[in-house]
Structure formats: structure tokens, C-alpha cells
Design a protein around this motif. Structure first.
Motif, PDB file in Angstrom:
ATOM      1  N   GLN A  52      16.107  38.948  -6.455  1.00  0.00           N
ATOM      2  CA  GLN A  52      15.069  39.396  -7.390  1.00  0.00           C
ATOM      3  C   GLN A  52      14.436  40.710  -6.937  1.00  0.00           C
ATOM      4  O   GLN A  52      14.268  41.642  -7.721  1.00  0.00           O
ATOM      5  CB  GLN A  52      13.992  38.308  -7.527  1.00  0.00           C
TER       6      GLN A  52
ATOM      7  N   GLU B  31      16.885  43.498  -7.331  1.00  0.00           N
ATOM      8  CA  GLU B  31      17.003  43.884  -8.741  1.00  0.00           C
ATOM      9  C   GLU B  31      15.800  44.727  -9.173  1.00  0.00           C
ATOM     10  O   GLU B  31      15.957  45.749  -9.850  1.00  0.00           O
ATOM     11  CB  GLU B  31      17.113  42.628  -9.610  1.00  0.00           C
ATOM     12  N   ASP B  32      14.593  44.298  -8.768  1.00  0.00           N
ATOM     13  CA  ASP B  32      13.383  45.040  -9.142  1.00  0.00           C
ATOM     14  C   ASP B  32      13.404  46.453  -8.578  1.00  0.00           C
ATOM     15  O   ASP B  32      13.174  47.435  -9.302  1.00  0.00           O
ATOM     16  CB  ASP B  32      12.132  44.299  -8.651  1.00  0.00           C
ATOM     17  N   TYR B  33      13.684  46.546  -7.263  1.00  0.00           N
ATOM     18  CA  TYR B  33      13.668  47.868  -6.652  1.00  0.00           C
ATOM     19  C   TYR B  33      14.839  48.725  -7.128  1.00  0.00           C
ATOM     20  O   TYR B  33      14.721  49.942  -7.236  1.00  0.00           O
ATOM     21  CB  TYR B  33      13.678  47.750  -5.127  1.00  0.00           C
ATOM     22  N   SER B  34      15.981  48.090  -7.415  1.00  0.00           N
ATOM     23  CA  SER B  34      17.119  48.844  -7.955  1.00  0.00           C
ATOM     24  C   SER B  34      16.758  49.447  -9.296  1.00  0.00           C
ATOM     25  O   SER B  34      17.090  50.608  -9.586  1.00  0.00           O
ATOM     26  CB  SER B  34      18.337  47.928  -8.086  1.00  0.00           C
ATOM     27  N   SER B  35      16.065  48.669 -10.123  1.00  0.00           N
ATOM     28  CA  SER B  35      15.629  49.186 -11.416  1.00  0.00           C
ATOM     29  C   SER B  35      14.652  50.348 -11.241  1.00  0.00           C
ATOM     30  O   SER B  35      14.762  51.376 -11.912  1.00  0.00           O
ATOM     31  CB  SER B  35      14.968  48.063 -12.224  1.00  0.00           C
ATOM     32  N   GLN B  36      13.698  50.193 -10.316  1.00  0.00           N
ATOM     33  CA  GLN B  36      12.736  51.269 -10.081  1.00  0.00           C
ATOM     34  C   GLN B  36      13.423  52.513  -9.510  1.00  0.00           C
ATOM     35  O   GLN B  36      13.141  53.639  -9.945  1.00  0.00           O
ATOM     36  CB  GLN B  36      11.652  50.789  -9.115  1.00  0.00           C
TER      37      GLN B  36
ATOM     38  N   SER C  18      16.547  53.346  -9.877  1.00  0.00           N
ATOM     39  CA  SER C  18      17.369  53.935 -10.931  1.00  0.00           C
ATOM     40  C   SER C  18      16.520  54.775 -11.869  1.00  0.00           C
ATOM     41  O   SER C  18      16.899  55.895 -12.242  1.00  0.00           O
ATOM     42  CB  SER C  18      18.072  52.816 -11.711  1.00  0.00           C
ATOM     43  N   SER C  19      15.344  54.242 -12.242  1.00  0.00           N
ATOM     44  CA  SER C  19      14.446  54.999 -13.121  1.00  0.00           C
ATOM     45  C   SER C  19      13.976  56.290 -12.462  1.00  0.00           C
ATOM     46  O   SER C  19      13.961  57.361 -13.083  1.00  0.00           O
ATOM     47  CB  SER C  19      13.245  54.122 -13.490  1.00  0.00           C
TER      48      SER C  19
ATOM     49  N   GLN D  45      16.857  58.802 -12.290  1.00  0.00           N
ATOM     50  CA  GLN D  45      17.082  59.402 -13.599  1.00  0.00           C
ATOM     51  C   GLN D  45      16.036  60.462 -13.900  1.00  0.00           C
ATOM     52  O   GLN D  45      16.357  61.553 -14.400  1.00  0.00           O
ATOM     53  CB  GLN D  45      17.070  58.309 -14.679  1.00  0.00           C
TER      54      GLN D  45
END
Length: 206
Positions: free
Chosen positions: A90, A93-98, A100-101, A104
Motif C-alpha cells: 500500500q 503504491e501510494d508513494y509510486s503514485s506521488q 509518478s505525479s 510528470q
């Protein structure tokens, strides 16, 4: 096998062993008081067998408790491991999303910076070209102004010389005209005097 069952079995075995011990002691006392020596060996064998049975029962109970404890501990460890894995997944996933954002946005900012650099470079080149053109134009204007000043100075000098020549010629003409006029006046005066003389002579002769 549960702990209560093992305890009950052990208590039962202890009670049985105590009863049998009392019986053995009674038998031993009777054997000692009797002349038969074989009763003592029998009693010892029976006591040894009871001890072995109690030891086997305790060992089985301990094995059962150990197996149950290991199984429970293994289940808890596996559950804890699954929980830890889930939490790690979890947070990853959270830090990967952050991340990635943010990456970008970083790429977007870099692209914007490159676009701004291109615009600034184009503007700088345009300004440099305009400056060069303005400088060339100013140099040309300065050259033209210098040519005009030189031409003006030359024309003024030539005009001054021409005016001096004209003034000299006009003065010479004026002097000639004055001299001629003086001559004419003198001749006219002389003619008038001659006419007066002639008239006077003519009057005298008449």
C-alpha cells in the motif's frame, strides 16, 4: 490435545501413581514382614512401569502443547507477514503514485523551460538582428550626414569664392562705368564751355 486435557491426564496419572504407591508401600511392608523376597522385585517393576507410563503421557502432552503452540505461532507469524506485506504494498503504491505525479510535473516543467529557452533565444536573435540593422542604418546615416556636411562646406566655399569673384567683377564694372561717366561729364562740360566761348565770341564779333 488441549492444556486442560493434558493437566487432567497428568492429575489422573498422579492420583493413580499415588494410590499405586500406597499399595506398593503396603505390599512392600507386607513383603518385608513376610519371608517372601520376590514381592519386592514385583513392586519395583510395577513402580517402574507406572513411571514410564507417566513419562510417556507427559511427553505426549508436551509434544501436543508444543505442536499447538508452534501452529498458533506460525499462523500469527503468517498473518503478521501478510499484514506487513499488504502495508508495504500500500505504501509503495501510494508513494509510486506521488512520485509518478511529481515526475510528470517535472517533465512538464522541463518542457516548458525548453520552450521558454527557445522563445528567449529566438527573441535574442531577433533583437540582435534588429540591433545590427539599426547600427548599420545609423552608420549609414552618419556617413550620409558627413557627406552632406562635406558637400555643404565645399559648396559654401565655392559659393563664397564665386561671390568674391562676382563682387570683384561688379566693382571693376562699377569703376569702369564711373570712369566713363566722369569722362562723359567732363566732355559734356568741355563742350558746354566751348559753346559758351563760341557764343561769347560770336556776340563780340557781331
Amino acid at each position: 490435545m488441549s492444556t486442560e486435557h493434558c493437566s487432567t491426564t497428568m492429575d489422573t496419572n498422579k492420583t493413580g501413581a499415588a494410590v499405586k504407591g500406597q499399595k506398593r508401600r503396603s505390599s512392600t511392608d507386607r513383603s518385608i514382614n513376610t519371608p517372601q523376597g520376590g514381592g519386592m522385585k514385583t513392586m519395583l517393576d510395577s513402580f517402574r512401569a507406572d513411571i514410564n507410563k507417566s513419562f510417556v503421557a507427559k511427553r505426549k502432552c508436551l509434544e501436543s502443547l508444543t505442536s499447538s503452540a508452534l501452529k498458533t505461532s506460525q499462523q500469527k507469524i503468517e498473518e503478521l507477514w501478510r499484514c506487513h506485506q499488504k502495508e508495504r504494498a500500500q505504501i509503495c503504491e501510494d508513494y509510486s503514485s506521488q512520485f509518478s505525479s511529481e515526475f510528470q510535473q517535472w517533465d512538464t516543467d522541463i518542457q516548458k523551460s525548453k520552450d521558454q529557452d527557445k522563445k528567449l533565444m529566438s527573441l535574442f536573435q531577433h533583437l540582435q538582428m534588429m540591433f545590427q540593422q539599426m547600427r548599420a542604418s545609423q552608420n549609414q546615416r552618419l556617413k550620409t550626414l558627413k557627406q552632406l556636411v562635406d558637400h555643404y562646406a565645399k559648396s559654401s566655399q565655392e559659393l563664397q569664392e564665386a561671390h568674391e569673384d562676382q563682387n570683384t567683377a561688379a566693382l571693376n564694372d562699377l569703376r569702369q562705368e564711373i570712369a566713363l561717366l566722369q569722362k562723359k561729364i567732363l566732355m559734356s562740360a568741355q563742350q558746354e564751355e566751348m559753346a559758351s566761348v563760341r557764343k561769347a565770341l560770336h556776340s563780340m564779333l557781331m
